[in-house]
Every structure is written in C-alpha cells, then in structure tokens.
Design an enzyme around this catalytic site. Structure first.
Site, PDB file in Angstrom:
ATOM      1  N   LYS A   1       0.864  -1.176   0.000  1.00 23.25           N
ATOM      2  CA  LYS A   1       0.000   0.000   0.000  1.00 23.25           C
ATOM      3  C   LYS A   1       0.907   1.236   0.000  1.00 23.25           C
ATOM      4  O   LYS A   1       1.994   1.207   0.576  1.00 23.25           O
ATOM      5  CB  LYS A   1      -0.855  -0.028   1.272  1.00 23.25           C
ATOM      6  CG  LYS A   1      -1.721   1.193   1.489  1.00 23.25           C
ATOM      7  CD  LYS A   1      -2.954   1.149   0.623  1.00 23.25           C
ATOM      8  CE  LYS A   1      -3.616   2.528   0.549  1.00 23.25           C
ATOM      9  NZ  LYS A   1      -4.565   2.604  -0.578  1.00 23.25           N
ATOM     10  N   SER A   2       0.480   2.322  -0.607  1.00 25.49           N
ATOM     11  CA  SER A   2       1.287   3.545  -0.576  1.00 25.49           C
ATOM     12  C   SER A   2       1.361   4.072   0.852  1.00 25.49           C
ATOM     13  O   SER A   2       0.343   4.275   1.513  1.00 25.49           O
ATOM     14  CB  SER A   2       0.679   4.613  -1.472  1.00 25.49           C
ATOM     15  OG  SER A   2       0.789   4.228  -2.825  1.00 25.49           O
TER      16      SER A   2
ATOM     17  N   CYS B   1      -2.111   8.983  -7.852  1.00 24.66           N
ATOM     18  CA  CYS B   1      -3.407   8.663  -7.276  1.00 24.66           C
ATOM     19  C   CYS B   1      -4.390   9.708  -7.767  1.00 24.66           C
ATOM     20  O   CYS B   1      -4.204  10.896  -7.550  1.00 24.66           O
ATOM     21  CB  CYS B   1      -3.343   8.669  -5.753  1.00 24.66           C
ATOM     22  SG  CYS B   1      -4.934   8.271  -5.047  1.00 24.66           S
TER      23      CYS B   1
ATOM     24  N   GLY C   1      -8.565   7.002  -0.418  1.00 22.93           N
ATOM     25  CA  GLY C   1      -7.967   8.181   0.214  1.00 22.93           C
ATOM     26  C   GLY C   1      -6.612   7.887   0.822  1.00 22.93           C
ATOM     27  O   GLY C   1      -6.222   8.482   1.823  1.00 22.93           O
TER      28      GLY C   1
ATOM     29  N   ALA D   1     -12.068   5.109  -3.982  1.00 16.36           N
ATOM     30  CA  ALA D   1     -11.462   6.319  -3.455  1.00 16.36           C
ATOM     31  C   ALA D   1     -11.220   6.033  -1.981  1.00 16.36           C
ATOM     32  O   ALA D   1     -12.021   6.367  -1.111  1.00 16.36           O
ATOM     33  CB  ALA D   1     -12.370   7.534  -3.629  1.00 16.36           C
TER      34      ALA D   1
ATOM     35  N   ASN E   1      -1.871   3.748 -12.980  1.00 15.34           N
ATOM     36  CA  ASN E   1      -2.729   3.808 -11.802  1.00 15.34           C
ATOM     37  C   ASN E   1      -4.190   3.798 -12.265  1.00 15.34           C
ATOM     38  O   ASN E   1      -4.460   3.693 -13.462  1.00 15.34           O
ATOM     39  CB  ASN E   1      -2.422   5.096 -11.024  1.00 15.34           C
ATOM     40  CG  ASN E   1      -2.622   4.909  -9.521  1.00 15.34           C
ATOM     41  OD1 ASN E   1      -3.649   4.374  -9.095  1.00 15.34           O
ATOM     42  ND2 ASN E   1      -1.669   5.336  -8.729  1.00 15.34           N
TER      43      ASN E   1
ATOM     44  N   ASN F   1       4.433   6.709  -5.878  1.00 19.68           N
ATOM     45  CA  ASN F   1       3.065   6.890  -6.375  1.00 19.68           C
ATOM     46  C   ASN F   1       2.817   8.371  -6.648  1.00 19.68           C
ATOM     47  O   ASN F   1       2.556   9.145  -5.734  1.00 19.68           O
ATOM     48  CB  ASN F   1       2.083   6.349  -5.328  1.00 19.68           C
ATOM     49  CG  ASN F   1       0.636   6.554  -5.726  1.00 19.68           C
ATOM     50  OD1 ASN F   1       0.334   7.082  -6.792  1.00 19.68           O
ATOM     51  ND2 ASN F   1      -0.268   6.134  -4.863  1.00 19.68           N
TER      52      ASN F   1
ATOM     53  N   GLY G   1      -4.043  -6.288  -9.432  1.00 21.41           N
ATOM     54  CA  GLY G   1      -4.725  -5.591  -8.354  1.00 21.41           C
ATOM     55  C   GLY G   1      -6.124  -6.088  -8.093  1.00 21.41           C
ATOM     56  O   GLY G   1      -6.331  -7.182  -7.563  1.00 21.41           O
ATOM     57  N   SER G   2      -7.100  -5.308  -8.508  1.00 25.23           N
ATOM     58  CA  SER G   2      -8.490  -5.548  -8.115  1.00 25.23           C
ATOM     59  C   SER G   2      -8.981  -6.959  -8.344  1.00 25.23           C
ATOM     60  O   SER G   2      -9.839  -7.434  -7.613  1.00 25.23           O
ATOM     61  CB  SER G   2      -9.442  -4.620  -8.866  1.00 25.23           C
ATOM     62  OG  SER G   2      -8.843  -3.471  -9.327  1.00 25.23           O
TER      63      SER G   2
HETATM   64  C1  LIG Z   1      -8.702  -0.370  -3.427  1.00 24.13           C
HETATM   65  C2  LIG Z   1      -7.534   0.120  -4.200  1.00 24.13           C
HETATM   66  C3  LIG Z   1      -6.538   0.820  -3.554  1.00 24.13           C
HETATM   67  C4  LIG Z   1      -5.435   1.292  -4.251  1.00 24.13           C
HETATM   68  N1  LIG Z   1      -4.452   1.949  -3.587  1.00 24.13           N
HETATM   69  C5  LIG Z   1      -3.331   2.334  -4.260  1.00 24.13           C
HETATM   70  C6  LIG Z   1      -2.243   2.928  -3.590  1.00 24.13           C
HETATM   71  O1  LIG Z   1      -2.263   3.116  -2.394  1.00 24.13           O
HETATM   72  N2  LIG Z   1      -1.168   3.294  -4.311  1.00 24.13           N
HETATM   73  C7  LIG Z   1      -1.082   3.094  -5.660  1.00 24.13           C
HETATM   74  O2  LIG Z   1      -0.075   3.432  -6.265  1.00 24.13           O
HETATM   75  N3  LIG Z   1      -2.103   2.516  -6.322  1.00 24.13           N
HETATM   76  C8  LIG Z   1      -3.218   2.143  -5.657  1.00 24.13           C
HETATM   77  N4  LIG Z   1      -4.243   1.535  -6.337  1.00 24.13           N
HETATM   78  C9  LIG Z   1      -4.127   1.330  -7.779  1.00 24.13           C
HETATM   79  C10 LIG Z   1      -3.603  -0.062  -8.094  1.00 24.13           C
HETATM   80  O3  LIG Z   1      -2.304  -0.257  -7.593  1.00 24.13           O
HETATM   81  C11 LIG Z   1      -3.579  -0.286  -9.600  1.00 24.13           C
HETATM   82  O4  LIG Z   1      -2.740   0.673 -10.201  1.00 24.13           O
HETATM   83  C12 LIG Z   1      -4.945  -0.175 -10.225  1.00 24.13           C
HETATM   84  O5  LIG Z   1      -5.922  -0.708  -9.374  1.00 24.13           O
HETATM   85  C13 LIG Z   1      -5.013  -0.859 -11.566  1.00 24.13           C
HETATM   86  O6  LIG Z   1      -4.745  -2.218 -11.449  1.00 24.13           O
HETATM   87  P1  LIG Z   1      -5.916  -3.323 -11.388  1.00 24.13           P
HETATM   88  O7  LIG Z   1      -6.821  -3.034 -12.541  1.00 24.13           O
HETATM   89  O8  LIG Z   1      -5.208  -4.634 -11.504  1.00 24.13           O
HETATM   90  O9  LIG Z   1      -6.606  -3.140 -10.089  1.00 24.13           O
HETATM   91  C14 LIG Z   1      -5.353   1.067  -5.635  1.00 24.13           C
HETATM   92  C15 LIG Z   1      -6.366   0.369  -6.294  1.00 24.13           C
HETATM   93  C16 LIG Z   1      -7.445  -0.113  -5.602  1.00 24.13           C
HETATM   94  C17 LIG Z   1      -8.501  -0.871  -6.332  1.00 24.13           C
END
Ligand SMILES: Cc1cc2nc3c(=O)[nH]c(=O)nc-3n(C[C@H](O)[C@H](O)[C@H](O)COP(=O)(O)O)c2cc1C
Ligand SMILES: Cc1cc2nc3c(=O)[nH]c(=O)nc-3n(C[C@H](O)[C@H](O)[C@H](O)COP(=O)(O)OP(=O)(O)OC[C@H]3O[C@@H](n4cnc5c(N)ncnc54)[C@H](O)[C@@H]3O)c2cc1C
Ligand SMILES: Cc1cc2nc3c(=O)[nH]c(=O)nc-3n(C[C@H](O)[C@H](O)[C@H](O)COP(=O)(O)OP(=O)(O)OC[C@H]3O[C@@H](n4cnc5c(N)ncnc54)[C@H](O)[C@@H]3O)c2cc1C
Ligand SMILES: Cc1cc2nc3c(=O)[nH]c(=O)nc-3n(C[C@H](O)[C@H](O)[C@H](O)COP(=O)(O)O)c2cc1C
Ligand code: FES
Ligand code: FES
Lengths: 308, 274, 308, 274
Positions: A51-52, A133, A79, A77, A195, A130, A268-269
């Site tokens: 996590k960031s 965001c 945050g 979001a 991102n 990061n 990720g997701s």
């Molecule tokens: C719930 C959630 C929290 C995320 N938090 C961060 C974060 O803290 N720092 C960051 O660089 N990207 C964050 N991301 C973005 C993911 O690292 C990633 O770039 C983005 O979700 C696209 O990848 P995916 O389609 O595989 O989820 C977050 C994404 C999600 C869904």
C-alpha cells in the site's frame, strides 16, 4: 535486458530487480500486512508492492471507498489510508524472504527521505513512487502532472537510497510518455503504468454519487486496453523497464502486457475475484504458452509488439 | 441473467423492530439477502453517510432479509435512525458460513450483543436438522438482552434451550456468557461450540473449549472497506475476515496471534485489545 | 436552462437547441447516410450527430478498424474515414425533419469556414467540433491538447456561422475542465464529453496488435464511469450545457449522465447490440422513472449530483 | 460461460482446396462458424493485412467451417495465399439468413462466383426438407465454374438439378445466369428464387422475378468495417447489410433505390454501378 535469456522460464529482470516470475501485487491491494505478503508469496506471486505509505498515518475517506461496477471493474477512493511509515516499518521489520517493494506517497519532496530513513535498512528490494493517485489532492495526480515536482522528488529520493525506484504514472493531464521521460531523466530506474483512471458512479435511484469522495479511480478489466496502450507507448520510446498494471485477470493479460513492453505485471483488483490458486494458475498458464511457442524465457516476449 | 451480488442494489425498509433502546431490526425485501447463510454479511450503504458490514438477520417474510443494528458511531447511528420507507444500498451476501456436521446431536451457541444475529440464523438451520441446541444470550444488563423471546419460541418442544446471562445479574444467570458456558458444559455434552460477539468473549470461549477439546467455530469482525478481498483492511494474521471468514474454526483460531489480542484501525495500524 | 420546465416530459433545451428527447446519435456511428438518419429519427432518437466530416474525402485506415472487446466495450481506429464535405452536403441536402448536428474535423482553422460554406444553408441545427479523436495525428487530440489552436478554431467558426456549436473533448493531455474553459471562452455554446480513450489490444496468440493502426480509441461500457466524471467536473465548474457521451446502453445510463450534469446524452457503440426498438425502450424507461419520482420534465434532474 | 461471437478467435487452417486458379477454399476448426446459417458471414482477420467479410462455406468436417475466397485485392489475395497451418482471426457469424417455407416444393437458387457459397449451405438445408431445388451456377467462362461437382453430387437422386451457364458458352448453357433463369422458369414452376452474386446479376434476377410474381431472397454485399451495425459503412438505403441483411426479400428489394444502382466506397461516398 529485454530478451535476455534466463535459466528459469519465468524469471525476469525488472531493471535491477530479479523476480522469480513477472507477477507483482499492485499497490493498495491487500497491502498492509506482512502475514498476507507471506501468504501471497507462498502462493507463488513474484513480488509485492505495498500500500502507498506516507510519513504520518492517514485514515482515508469514509466508506463507501470501494465500489464494484460489475464485470471485474471497480471504482475506489480509499484516500490513501495507511498506517504511516513508522508503524509500517515495524510491520515488515521481520520480513525474511518476500521481495517487497514499498510504495511511497508524499506531499512534498521532503517527505521521502524521512520515509526512506525508516525503510532503507529493511529487507526491501525497491521503492515505487506513487505520483498518480487520481483522487487525493496534493498527493497524487496533482504532483504527477507537475514535471518539476516529479523531477525534484525523484532526484531527492535518488540521493537518499541506492535501491531501485519505479515511478508510478497514470492518466492525468500530462502525456504518459512525457511524464515518464521526466521521471527517467531525473533518475527513475523503472516506470509503473498505470494507476486507476479518474471516474465516478452515481446511483440513479437515490441520485447520489456512491463514493463518499464522489470521484475515485477506475480499476480492473475496463482499463486494461488503456494500460496496454500506455505500456506500449512508454516502452517503445524510452529505454526503461516498464511494469504494466491495470485490469490483469488472466495469464493472457500478463502476456499481452509483456508483448506490449512490460518487464513485469502488477495485479490488483482482480484478487477480489480469485483464490489462493490464482498465481499458480497464472504461472502454469504462462509456462504452457511459452512451451507451445518454444520460448525459453518469458523475457523474450517483452516488447514484441514494438515491431508494429 | 445471473445477478451480480457485488453490484449495489437499493432496498426499501418495509418494517422495523425496536429490540432495545439502542438495537433495532430493519426488514427489507432482498432476495439475495434472504438466501444468505449463517455467518454471512451484507455491506449496507447508508447514502452519503457510510457503508458498513452487517450480519444477515433471519426474516420471517419470504424474499425479505433483515439486519439488526446496535447504535454505535456515525454509520450505525444513521442506520438505527432509519425508518419504514427509507432506502439503503446492499452488496453481498459475502463471506463463508458456519458448518454443521450431520453427526452432531447437541451443540452450543454463544452470542453477545448483535453477535446473536448470525447465531439465530444458524439455530434455525440446526433445529431443522433435528440437532439439539443450547443458546446462551450474553448481555451486560437486563435491558440489553435481545432476541430472548424469539429464541425461546423456536427452541421450545425439546428442540433446545435458552440461557441468558447478565454481567450485573439483573436478569438470568449472573456473569458473562463464558460463565454460562462453563456451567452448561459441566451439565451436558456438546459436539461443537458456535460463537459470535465481542472478541474478548470469543477468545475466552475458545480457550475454555480448547481445554475441553471442544471444536469451536467463531464469526469474527474486523474493520471492512470492500468486503470482497481487495483492500486488506479486514486482515487478522494471514486471513481476510471478509473472504476467508467471517467464520474460523479451532484450527485456524489456534494459529492466530491476533485473535483476541490485536486488531487494525481504519488506517491499518495494529492496536491491542484492552 | 437547467431545471427549466417543459410542456413535454422528455423535451430538453441543449443550449440553443431544443430536442424532443435527450438522446442523440454519437458521431461516427451509422453517421453517413440520410436514409439511416431518418430511420433512427423515426425510431425515436432525439437528434443525430453525423460522422466527423473533413474538407476532402478520407479513406481511413485499413481493417480491422473496429474490434469488439466483449461486455459492450469496443476499440476502434477508423481513421476518420468520411466522404468529405462536398459529397456529404449532397447526402443531407434533402433533409426535411431530422435534427442533424454535423460533426466537423479539420487540420487547421482554415478548413472550417470552407465546410460551413457548404453546410450552413442546409437543414442543420448545429455543429459539433471534433477536437478529440485519439488516434488520428494532426486532426484529433493533437489539436485538442493545444489550447491556442482550440481557441483559434472556435473563434474562426463563430465568425462564419450563427448556428450553435459544441466542442467535443476527450481524455488527452490537458485537463478536461481547462480545455472546456478555453472552448467556452472562445465562444463554444456547448461541450460534448467524451470521445474515445486512447487504448490498444494485442492478440496474444499471434502477438500482433489487432487494429491496423495499432492504437485506437476505447468506447462503450468500459468508459462510462470516466465520461460521467468528466461531465460532472465540467458542468459543475463551467456554466455551459454539456452533452454526455460514453458507454450509454440503457435509460439508467442516460439518467446517470443527466444527474452528473448532462443536458443531453449521446449514444454510440451500443447500437451494435441493439435493434429498432432501442430508443423507444430508452424513452419509455425515462418516462417511467420520471413518473415514479414525480418529476415533470427531465431537465429537472440535470446536475442534481452537483449538490455533492 | 456463453461464447461471445464478437470476440476475435484464432483458427488454424487445416485444409485447403483449389477451386479454380483464383478461388480457394480454406477449412478450419471453428464451432461457431460450423453452425452458421445460410447467408451469414464471418469477419476474417488476416493478421497485419486486412479484415474482410466472408460467407460461411459448408464443411463436411464436424465442428469445422470454411470460406471460399476469390483473389481480388490486398485482403483476398493474402487470404488466398494462406496455407495449412496458417492462422486467421474470426468474428461472427453475423447477419440474418435465407428463410425457407415448409410449403415450398420447388425452389430456384442462382449464384455467381463466390456468391455460390451461401447458396450451397442453403441447398443442403433445402434438400433436407425434401424440397426440390434447381441450382444455376453462373460463370464467365469454363475455368471459373466452381462447386459444380459437389452440387451435382448432393442434388442427385431427384433432389434437384444443376444448371451451369457461361457467358462465353465455353461450358454449359451459353449466356448469363439470368438467361438460365428465364429458360428454367419457362419449364418449371418455382416457389421462390434465392440468389447471391454480382449485384447487377441479382438486380436482373429480381426484375425477371417481379414480372413473374416470383418471391426473391437476395444476399447482398456492401463494404464492411465492423460487421455489427456500428460503423454504417455497409448501408444500402435505410438498411445495414451486416445487420438487417445480408438477405433481403422482394419487398425490401423493391423499396431500395440503391440496389443494383449505387454502392458506397470505403470513405462512404456513393458511387454508381457501371
Ligand atoms: C482499493 C484500491 C486501492 C489502491 N491503492 C493504491 C495505492 O495506495 N497506491 C497506488 O499506487 N495505487 C493504488 N491503487 C491502484 C492499483 O495499484 C492499480 O494501479 C490499479 O488498481 C489498476 O490495477 P488493477 O486493474 O489490476 O486493479 C489502488 C487500487 C485499488 C482498487
Ligand atoms: C462481518 C461483520 C458483521 C457485523 N454485523 C453487525 C450486526 O449485525 N449488527 C451490528 O450492529 N454491527 C455489526 N457489525 C459491526 C458494525 O459493522 C460496526 O459497528 C459498524 O461498522 C460501526 O460503524 P460506525 O460508523 O457506527 O462506527 P464508527 O464510529 O465509524 O466506528 C466505531 C467502531 O466500529 C467498528 N467499525 C467501524 N466501521 C467499520 C467497518 N466498516 N467494518 C467493521 N467495523 C467497523 C470499528 O471497530 C470502529 O472502531 C458487524 C461487523 C462485521 C465486520
Ligand atoms: C457479406 C459478404 C460476404 C462475402 N463473401 C465472400 C466470399 O465468400 N468469398 C469472397 O471471395 N468474397 C466474399 N465477399 C467479398 C469480399 O469481402 C471482398 O472481396 C473483400 O473484402 C475484398 O478485399 P480486398 O482487400 O481483397 O479488396 P480491396 O482491394 O480492398 O477492394 C476491392 C473491392 O472489394 C470490396 N471490398 C473491399 N473490402 C471490403 C470489405 N471490408 N467489405 C466488403 N467489401 C469489400 C470493395 O468493393 C472493393 O472495391 C463477401 C462480402 C460480403 C459483404
Ligand atoms: C466506430 C466509431 C467511430 C467513431 N467516429 C467518430 C468520429 O468520427 N467523430 C467523433 O467525434 N467521434 C467518433 N467516435 C466516438 C463516439 O462518437 C463516442 O464519443 C465514443 O464512441 C463514446 O461513446 P460510446 O461509448 O457510446 O460509443 C467514434 C466511435 C466509434 C466506436
Ligand atoms: S474488507 Fe477489504 S479485504 Fe476484507
Ligand atoms: S459493417 Fe459496420 S454497420 Fe455494417
């Protein structure tokens, strides 16, 4: 580095980092617990991006922070909620075997040396910065869209650590290739793209935006073609390893990112839709694919689309 | 077309029941929720205020589900104040479930506060399988005892029994739910203990059970954002409560360093239980 | 304009244009034939936006130009193929009853007065200026990302026509609100948001990018949350009617765009999945929704999300 | 999981048949294509070169489909030059189909060039319904006659007959396919005429049929990009050939101003047939 042969089919070099396979956990997904990192690593993930982390703990926004939109697509979001660098350095203090990349976020260049001083002596293989965001002001995209700030932050970080750093970029209001170029010229070892993409959902019955923050970031399947395009554009033009991210849900998606030019791929997701066998299924899919094509090491497919 | 349980759906509250002055049951039409298993939860959206996890309560009305909410902070207070005709958003049901072996003949259910919600659902299933069932309802004081009447009704006719404990002795047995447990396991042989409620209580129950080699299934709570295994905020040791739980068995519980000891705050910092 | 009451439930004012309902055909979809325009109008569409027309005919790229990605999502790089303004003005010369907005594309400000001289005397209710095609160099996004060029083009057009003009923007490398502001300050009567989003697809078996142009634009369901966000952001900040576009496939989507701030909503790729009853289903869905909510005219919901 | 016919799938060519020096049939495994109806087409991707619409040819092999391509421009030449082991991409099958009434007893099929492809599929269906069927194969010259042997084989045993016409008289009847039509409708009563081939030929057939009050179904071709009703490039009057067609009936044909008269180029300009 591209196309370099490896003894092992799936091992990759991502700039100065060597991973047993090209899969990485995307930042913000399950990213705050050493126990979870170990579980994922035991389940065959290549590396973890945390996590960031910010200097101070951040509570983040009120819920709803994560909204599933169907078809493996999500809006969030959160945050940038995180326990802060002090607590987090304790979290990973006992890390022995997991290749951990710590994602860092800050509101000024001064934040980063502070965090690095807590983390640099730990068992961490690199940092991801990061700058993208899409829904937290003064910390995410606002910085990523300011080339001078990007440059200042990266140069500052490079003075304080010898570990490799990747700069995570997104779809903001600067061209992805241009902002990557600034990052690389300032010393970034790798680029992570992309991102989440700024987006929004309104519930039509209540007429209310669903996220408490109203605007958030789109992730998952919907953004994959955008991520593929960004990886292709950046890796075709800049001589820097690119880590692909966005909408990966199968081994085919990993291959698509790598052919586009990614040296490794973050996931990720989609983990919300998967189980402990996920990374085994990805890696065995990749192995079968490579065997069928007669390819010895997956690094050989990196950037094959650049021919076009 | 298959229904995606992840897509938020709106539901109109059709009935409310005041259980105590700070606990209220909200009933609403929701086919998916009505089919939830014991131990599963819904993510409940209180528009513009919060989204919070809530165990699925039994509802007598076909195609309806219910939640029983205890007034607490911002989200639960807003939910508590909702009335017939108001709308909430729903996702889920999520999580795993309590499991019942058909070889069981007598089981013990121990709940505290709104932790009774999944146990009532479970008790309904258990009695349907002709397994005897003792339900301990733990509360601090008489006014906070919930669901007693309902439980007594369907655990009558030899199906089982209900024990109420209050910390202050104002009603039922004086003592905690675990005191009630010690008493009843001295009197009867149980095949399994099911529990949901304050974690300190569950930890105690788990320890007593361990001494007696009684298998336990406990439904845990952690701070939840996504409910679907993405955010990681609900982790306890290597497990995600939303996905691997909410129900964990003795084997898992015994491997947890954090169970009854530590939990994570909204920002992910680990805090100790007092 | 927002919330203004109308005699008819679905009729809307979009800046100076009055439409019988808020649905419009998005540019580039079935957009070159007067016979098709009439069929769509007879099937209850509110208005037509034509394929983007250029001074000279354009052949566009080789096929594949349109790639379905599944789940109502599409990728295209048609290359702005169109018959040119001369042939196209003949196409719509006999238009009697269809409210037609002609989409225009050009590589310099000089192109636009030429095209307007062919079109302005025809039965055309307005123009949409396409400054956002993400995959045609020198004609699309490259112009849309250059605020001075945008301003010059719009001021030039305004000097040559009294018909209302909408400027169509996209996700480029300028903030959507900023580029909209430039457009409005230069005289644009409306903003259309959004065009397709730059994206790419590689076939992993053949390792080849599928579009002949390699990079194209993403449309359909995947981009809806991005479009909703853009409409919300623009309409919240600028006092200009916004026409929503991107991923609309149901009446709920039309409502979502309008609550976000759209005065009308364009429908594009989804028409590949629909039949002649589509617009009737949309309008009757809208009517039922408004009746349930006790709303007299759909204009009343425009921008309700701005409360948040 | 339902298969999305719109998602491009790769298929490996498993067999090729040279029909003439410039016409080749490519066979490949493709379940969706093997189930296509007569009149439907596939969008065929020749990687890095073109994507073009191709009628689905009958294939004798279970689960296989085929296309028969005539060398023409860039795309068809590349496809023509493909061999066993090469890969093509496929979308579809798309479009509507020829319809057959069970009240028919005798029908006439008239095809020119690769326009015979959908008619062969149709003929197979028709004979299965025990409807007699006459197939006119039109060609410019002897060397360009295709599918004759195949057609004669399955239209034997009283199922129907085959008439070949060549413009130059080098084989079969001398004259065009429509000359052949005039002759056979003078000899037999037909319930319906099905046609596919050069549009000028189809227009002629339509006009002859109109005089005789014979219903016609014609499979038309227009320039196609998407094949799925998005781009509009395939329009003829108010219809989209890819979605409303490829098969149109007499009623529709008689309302078309462009049928046999005009078509649109790649850029959408309307051009006149010469
Ligand atoms: C719930 C959630 C929290 C995320 N938090 C961060 C974060 O803290 N720092 C960051 O660089 N990207 C964050 N991301 C973005 C993911 O690292 C990633 O770039 C983005 O979700 C696209 O990848 P995916 O389609 O595989 O989820 C977050 C994404 C999600 C869904
Ligand atoms: C699986 C599960 C089932 C639950 N079932 C019920 C139930 O049936 N009835 C009931 O009354 N309560 C139930 N809860 C607890 C309920 O979710 C919390 O009380 C509620 O979220 C508090 O929200 P708040 O805004 O009122 O509190 P706040 O003022 O925001 O916080 C008070 C405390 O509540 C907890 N909490 C806050 N937000 C959350 C959250 N999103 N997820 C988990 N805990 C949170 C934290 O411990 C926090 O310190 C359940 C929790 C979980 C995890
Ligand atoms: C529904 C349908 C079914 C068809 N079935 C067959 C078949 O079974 N066998 C066969 O050999 N041919 C078939 N065709 C025709 C075939 O698609 C064209 O010959 C082919 O697309 C020409 O491509 P090219 O690159 O070789 O020609 P080009 O050199 O690009 O163009 C030559 C001419 O071919 C036509 N054409 C070109 N591209 C297309 C296109 N994308 N769509 C339609 N027409 C085009 C135009 O008239 C053009 O002027 C069919 C066409 C349609 C519409
Ligand atoms: C095949 C195709 C062609 C398009 N051509 C144009 C065009 O010529 N001009 C334009 O402004 N937008 C064009 N677009 C973009 C659409 O007008 C619209 O902005 C986009 O597709 C998003 O809407 P949708 O999701 O409803 O399709 C095209 C889109 C598609 C799919
Ligand atoms: S609540 Fe997000 S992972 Fe469990
Ligand atoms: S080919 Fe695109 S609409 Fe028919």
């Amino acid at each position: 580095m591209k196309g370099e042969k490896q003894s092992d089919t799936l091992s990759v070099n991502v700039g100065p980092m060597r991973l047993r396979n090209p899969t990485m956990l995307a930042s913000g997904i399950l990213g705050i617990s050493q126990d979870i990192f170990e579980r994922l690593y035991n389940n065959n993930i290549g590396a973890i991006v945390t996590k960031s982390i910010s200097v101070d703990p951040m509570k983040g926004y009120a819920n709803p922070t994560i909204v599933p939109l169907g078809n493996k697509t999500y809006l969030n979001a959160v945050g940038l909620s995180n326990p802060g660098v002090f607590a987090f350095s304790h979290e990973i203090m006992r890390n022995k075997f997991v290749p951990i990349v710590v994602s860092l976020v800050g509101s000024s260049e001064k934040d980063f040396p502070k965090m690095i001083s807590f983390l640099d002596s730990l068992n961490v293989i690199g940092y991801e910065i990061n700058l993208s965001c899409p829904h937290v002001s003064k910390m995410g995209m606002e910085i990523g869209d300011d080339p001078e700030m990007v440059s200042l932050i990266i140069r500052t970080i490079k003075r304080h650590t010898r570990k490799p750093i990747s700069v995570k970029i997104g779809i903001g209001s600067m061209d992805v290739v241009e902002i990557s170029r600034v990052a690389v010229e300032s010393g970034a070892d790798m680029i992570t793209a992309i991102n989440t993409v700024r987006a929004m959902k309104i519930d039509v019955q209540s007429m209310i935006p669903v996220l408490s923050n109203v605007i958030g970031g789109l992730s998952g399947k919907a953004i994959k073609p955008i991520g593929i395009r960004c990886v292709y554009e950046i890796s075709k033009v800049l001589n820097v390893p690119v880590i692909g991210c966005g909408g990966v849900s199968s081994w085919e998606d990993v291959v698509e990112y790598m052919i586009a030019g990614a040296s490794a791929v973050q996931i990720g997701s989609i983990l919300g839709n998967s189980d402990d066998t996920f990374f085994n299924r990805i890696t065995s899919g990749l192995k079968r694919y490579l065997a069928r094509k007669g390819i010895k090491n997956i690094g050989e497919i990196v950037g094959l689309a650049h021919r076009y | 077309m298959p229904i995606d349980i992840d897509l938020m759906r709106l539901a109109r509250i059709s009935e409310t029941v005041m259980e105590t002055s700070s606990v209220k049951t909200l009933v609403f039409k929701d086919r998916l929720g009505s089919k939830a298993s014991a131990g599963q939860f819904l993510m409940v959206w209180i528009p513009r205020i919060e989204e919070i996890p809530m165990s699925v309560m039994v509802s007598r009305r076909e195609g309806h589900a219910a939640v029983t909410v205890k007034k607490h902070g911002k989200g639960t207070t807003a939910l508590f104040e909702m009335d017939v005709g108001d709308f909430i958003g729903l996702r889920g049901p999520y999580g795993n479930r309590f499991t019942i072996s058909t070889e069981f003949t007598n089981v013990l259910l121990i709940g505290g506060g709104t932790g009774l919600v999944p146990l009532l659902r479970l008790a309904v299933n258990i009695t349907r399988l002709n397994i005897r069932c003792t339900l301990i309802i733990g509360a601090r004081t008489k006014d906070e005892v919930i669901f007693e009447e309902y439980a007594r009704k369907f655990l009558s006719d030899g199906k089982g029994k209900v024990i109420v404990t209050t910390d202050d002795g104002s009603y039922g047995l004086k003592g905690t739910a675990s005191d009630g447990m010690v008493k009843t396991i001295g009197e009867e042989r149980y095949d399994c203990v099911y529990t949901c409620g304050p974690e300190i209580m569950m930890k105690k129950i788990f320890e007593i059970s361990k001494e007696q080699s009684l298998p336990v299934q406990a439904s845990l709570e952690r701070y939840m954002k996504c409910g679907i295994g993405i955010c990681g905020s609900c982790c306890i040791d290597r497990w995600l409560v939303c996905r691997d739980g909410t129900v964990f068995d003795s084997n898992q519980l015994s491997r947890m360093k954090e169970f009854g000891m530590a939990f994570r705050d909204k920002d992910g910092q680990k805090l100790q239980y007092k």
